[in-house]
Motif scaffolding. Structure first.
Motif, PDB file in Angstrom:
ATOM      1  N   HIS A  38     -28.545 -17.322  37.752  1.00  0.00           N
ATOM      2  CA  HIS A  38     -29.578 -17.933  36.922  1.00  0.00           C
ATOM      3  C   HIS A  38     -29.120 -19.321  36.471  1.00  0.00           C
ATOM      4  O   HIS A  38     -28.877 -19.550  35.287  1.00  0.00           O
ATOM      5  N   PRO A  39     -28.996 -20.262  37.395  1.00  0.00           N
ATOM      6  CA  PRO A  39     -28.531 -21.607  37.002  1.00  0.00           C
ATOM      7  C   PRO A  39     -29.617 -22.334  36.208  1.00  0.00           C
ATOM      8  O   PRO A  39     -30.791 -21.958  36.242  1.00  0.00           O
ATOM      9  N   PRO A  40     -29.222 -23.372  35.475  1.00  0.00           N
ATOM     10  CA  PRO A  40     -30.224 -24.171  34.764  1.00  0.00           C
ATOM     11  C   PRO A  40     -31.240 -24.756  35.747  1.00  0.00           C
ATOM     12  O   PRO A  40     -30.899 -25.148  36.856  1.00  0.00           O
ATOM     13  N   ARG A  41     -32.509 -24.785  35.337  1.00  0.00           N
ATOM     14  CA  ARG A  41     -33.582 -25.191  36.256  1.00  0.00           C
ATOM     15  C   ARG A  41     -33.496 -26.660  36.653  1.00  0.00           C
ATOM     16  O   ARG A  41     -33.897 -27.026  37.749  1.00  0.00           O
ATOM     17  N   ASP A  42     -32.999 -27.493  35.783  1.00  0.00           N
ATOM     18  CA  ASP A  42     -32.960 -28.919  36.089  1.00  0.00           C
ATOM     19  C   ASP A  42     -31.685 -29.338  36.810  1.00  0.00           C
ATOM     20  O   ASP A  42     -31.502 -30.511  37.106  1.00  0.00           O
ATOM     21  N   LYS A  43     -30.803 -28.399  37.135  1.00  0.00           N
ATOM     22  CA  LYS A  43     -29.534 -28.712  37.800  1.00  0.00           C
ATOM     23  C   LYS A  43     -29.526 -28.134  39.214  1.00  0.00           C
ATOM     24  O   LYS A  43     -30.259 -27.209  39.540  1.00  0.00           O
ATOM     25  N   ASP A  44     -28.675 -28.681  40.040  1.00  0.00           N
ATOM     26  CA  ASP A  44     -28.504 -28.198  41.408  1.00  0.00           C
ATOM     27  C   ASP A  44     -27.760 -26.859  41.379  1.00  0.00           C
ATOM     28  O   ASP A  44     -26.684 -26.769  40.783  1.00  0.00           O
ATOM     29  N   PRO A  45     -28.307 -25.800  42.003  1.00  0.00           N
ATOM     30  CA  PRO A  45     -27.635 -24.494  41.946  1.00  0.00           C
ATOM     31  C   PRO A  45     -26.281 -24.479  42.659  1.00  0.00           C
ATOM     32  O   PRO A  45     -25.419 -23.663  42.330  1.00  0.00           O
ATOM     33  N   ARG A  46     -26.075 -25.379  43.605  1.00  0.00           N
ATOM     34  CA  ARG A  46     -24.772 -25.421  44.289  1.00  0.00           C
ATOM     35  C   ARG A  46     -23.660 -25.868  43.347  1.00  0.00           C
ATOM     36  O   ARG A  46     -22.517 -25.424  43.471  1.00  0.00           O
ATOM     37  N   VAL A  47     -23.997 -26.710  42.388  1.00  0.00           N
ATOM     38  CA  VAL A  47     -23.001 -27.149  41.407  1.00  0.00           C
ATOM     39  C   VAL A  47     -22.596 -25.974  40.523  1.00  0.00           C
ATOM     40  O   VAL A  47     -21.419 -25.795  40.204  1.00  0.00           O
ATOM     41  N   ALA A  48     -23.563 -25.140  40.151  1.00  0.00           N
ATOM     42  CA  ALA A  48     -23.243 -23.962  39.345  1.00  0.00           C
ATOM     43  C   ALA A  48     -22.319 -23.025  40.117  1.00  0.00           C
ATOM     44  O   ALA A  48     -21.352 -22.494  39.561  1.00  0.00           O
ATOM     45  N   TRP A  49     -22.602 -22.805  41.398  1.00  0.00           N
ATOM     46  CA  TRP A  49     -21.739 -21.917  42.188  1.00  0.00           C
ATOM     47  C   TRP A  49     -20.353 -22.506  42.378  1.00  0.00           C
ATOM     48  O   TRP A  49     -19.378 -21.778  42.572  1.00  0.00           O
ATOM     49  N   PHE A  50     -20.228 -23.821  42.318  1.00  0.00           N
ATOM     50  CA  PHE A  50     -18.921 -24.469  42.421  1.00  0.00           C
ATOM     51  C   PHE A  50     -18.017 -24.036  41.264  1.00  0.00           C
ATOM     52  O   PHE A  50     -16.806 -23.906  41.418  1.00  0.00           O
ATOM     53  N   PHE A  51     -18.600 -23.773  40.100  1.00  0.00           N
ATOM     54  CA  PHE A  51     -17.837 -23.310  38.943  1.00  0.00           C
ATOM     55  C   PHE A  51     -17.805 -21.783  38.845  1.00  0.00           C
ATOM     56  O   PHE A  51     -16.863 -21.216  38.304  1.00  0.00           O
ATOM     57  N   VAL A  52     -18.831 -21.123  39.357  1.00  0.00           N
ATOM     58  CA  VAL A  52     -18.924 -19.669  39.243  1.00  0.00           C
ATOM     59  C   VAL A  52     -17.864 -18.966  40.078  1.00  0.00           C
ATOM     60  O   VAL A  52     -17.204 -18.043  39.605  1.00  0.00           O
ATOM     61  N   VAL A  53     -17.699 -19.369  41.308  1.00  0.00           N
ATOM     62  CA  VAL A  53     -16.771 -18.655  42.205  1.00  0.00           C
ATOM     63  C   VAL A  53     -15.331 -18.711  41.686  1.00  0.00           C
ATOM     64  O   VAL A  53     -14.692 -17.666  41.534  1.00  0.00           O
ATOM     65  N   PRO A  54     -14.776 -19.884  41.367  1.00  0.00           N
ATOM     66  CA  PRO A  54     -13.393 -19.870  40.843  1.00  0.00           C
ATOM     67  C   PRO A  54     -13.284 -19.193  39.478  1.00  0.00           C
ATOM     68  O   PRO A  54     -12.310 -18.488  39.205  1.00  0.00           O
ATOM     69  N   GLY A  55     -14.290 -19.382  38.622  1.00  0.00           N
ATOM     70  CA  GLY A  55     -14.237 -18.770  37.292  1.00  0.00           C
ATOM     71  C   GLY A  55     -14.291 -17.253  37.358  1.00  0.00           C
ATOM     72  O   GLY A  55     -13.519 -16.560  36.700  1.00  0.00           O
ATOM     73  N   ALA A  56     -15.199 -16.722  38.167  1.00  0.00           N
ATOM     74  CA  ALA A  56     -15.304 -15.272  38.303  1.00  0.00           C
ATOM     75  C   ALA A  56     -14.058 -14.703  38.962  1.00  0.00           C
ATOM     76  O   ALA A  56     -13.584 -13.623  38.593  1.00  0.00           O
ATOM     77  N   ALA A  57     -13.519 -15.410  39.942  1.00  0.00           N
ATOM     78  CA  ALA A  57     -12.295 -14.932  40.597  1.00  0.00           C
ATOM     79  C   ALA A  57     -11.127 -14.913  39.613  1.00  0.00           C
ATOM     80  O   ALA A  57     -10.374 -13.934  39.551  1.00  0.00           O
ATOM     81  N   PHE A  58     -10.976 -15.958  38.824  1.00  0.00           N
ATOM     82  CA  PHE A  58      -9.871 -16.043  37.873  1.00  0.00           C
ATOM     83  C   PHE A  58      -9.957 -14.937  36.824  1.00  0.00           C
ATOM     84  O   PHE A  58      -8.999 -14.189  36.605  1.00  0.00           O
ATOM     85  N   PHE A  59     -11.111 -14.813  36.177  1.00  0.00           N
ATOM     86  CA  PHE A  59     -11.236 -13.814  35.121  1.00  0.00           C
ATOM     87  C   PHE A  59     -11.284 -12.395  35.683  1.00  0.00           C
ATOM     88  O   PHE A  59     -10.837 -11.450  35.042  1.00  0.00           O
ATOM     89  N   GLY A  60     -11.813 -12.233  36.889  1.00  0.00           N
ATOM     90  CA  GLY A  60     -11.798 -10.919  37.519  1.00  0.00           C
ATOM     91  C   GLY A  60     -10.385 -10.464  37.843  1.00  0.00           C
ATOM     92  O   GLY A  60     -10.030  -9.296  37.626  1.00  0.00           O
ATOM     93  N   ILE A  61      -9.558 -11.372  38.335  1.00  0.00           N
ATOM     94  CA  ILE A  61      -8.157 -11.034  38.621  1.00  0.00           C
ATOM     95  C   ILE A  61      -7.408 -10.730  37.332  1.00  0.00           C
ATOM     96  O   ILE A  61      -6.595  -9.805  37.279  1.00  0.00           O
ATOM     97  N   LEU A  62      -7.684 -11.480  36.265  1.00  0.00           N
ATOM     98  CA  LEU A  62      -7.060 -11.181  34.970  1.00  0.00           C
ATOM     99  C   LEU A  62      -7.401  -9.772  34.496  1.00  0.00           C
ATOM    100  O   LEU A  62      -6.534  -9.043  34.012  1.00  0.00           O
ATOM    101  N   ALA A  63      -8.668  -9.393  34.647  1.00  0.00           N
ATOM    102  CA  ALA A  63      -9.080  -8.048  34.230  1.00  0.00           C
ATOM    103  C   ALA A  63      -8.385  -6.988  35.066  1.00  0.00           C
ATOM    104  O   ALA A  63      -7.930  -5.964  34.544  1.00  0.00           O
ATOM    105  N   LEU A  64      -8.275  -7.217  36.366  1.00  0.00           N
ATOM    106  CA  LEU A  64      -7.602  -6.240  37.239  1.00  0.00           C
ATOM    107  C   LEU A  64      -6.112  -6.138  36.930  1.00  0.00           C
ATOM    108  O   LEU A  64      -5.531  -5.057  37.029  1.00  0.00           O
ATOM    109  N   LEU A  65      -5.481  -7.248  36.558  1.00  0.00           N
ATOM    110  CA  LEU A  65      -4.062  -7.210  36.212  1.00  0.00           C
ATOM    111  C   LEU A  65      -3.812  -6.524  34.865  1.00  0.00           C
ATOM    112  O   LEU A  65      -2.730  -5.997  34.627  1.00  0.00           O
ATOM    113  N   LEU A  66      -4.802  -6.513  34.005  1.00  0.00           N
ATOM    114  CA  LEU A  66      -4.664  -5.890  32.698  1.00  0.00           C
ATOM    115  C   LEU A  66      -4.893  -4.379  32.738  1.00  0.00           C
ATOM    116  O   LEU A  66      -4.378  -3.653  31.888  1.00  0.00           O
TER     117      LEU A  66
END
Length: 124
Positions: A38-66
């Motif tokens: 659900h990216p912001p409507r006035d922004k390019d959705p590819r830019v949102a995915w540029f931040f989503v993939v590394p962020g989700a991977a980082f926090f997901g790995i942290l959760a799995l390590l915990l």
């Protein structure tokens, strides 16, 4: 129990705090993934995915390590006459002779022990 560890004190991890940290990390991961779908409507959705993939991977790995620490029955710290043993290094005991000094730092919600090691013991 080893003979060199005749008198020992075991300190458990605080499962309540670990569970709270785990839930916060899972909520952050879910929020990041939701932002990707659900990216912001006035922004390019590819830019949102540029931040989503590394962020989700980082926090997901942290959760799995915990998770293993959350369900572990081993103590978080063992202090004995032989030295200090941490669960991250189960076969190694840090002898008391390698510790030059130590201090205790208290905050509002936690106590921390700071060990000042001898230079030869601090090297891997």
């Amino acid at each position: 129990m080893n003979p060199e560890e005749l008198r020992r004190s075991e300190y458990a991890n605080n499962r309540g705090k670990l569970l709270l940290i785990f839930l916060v990390i899972v909520a952050i991961t879910a929020g990041i993934i939701w932002l990707g779908f659900h990216p912001p409507r006035d922004k390019d959705p590819r830019v949102a995915w540029f931040f989503v993939v590394p962020g989700a991977a980082f926090f997901g790995i942290l959760a799995l390590l915990l998770l293993p620490k959350l369900f572990s029955v081993e103590p978080g710290l063992v202090m004995s006459t032989a030295g200090i043993r941490l669960p991250n290094f189960p076969g190694q005991i840090l002898p008391w002779s390698a510790i030059q000094s130590f201090g205790r730092v208290q905050t509002k919600y936690a106590d921390n022990i700071i060990l000042h090691l001898d230079a030869t013991a601090a090297r891997p």
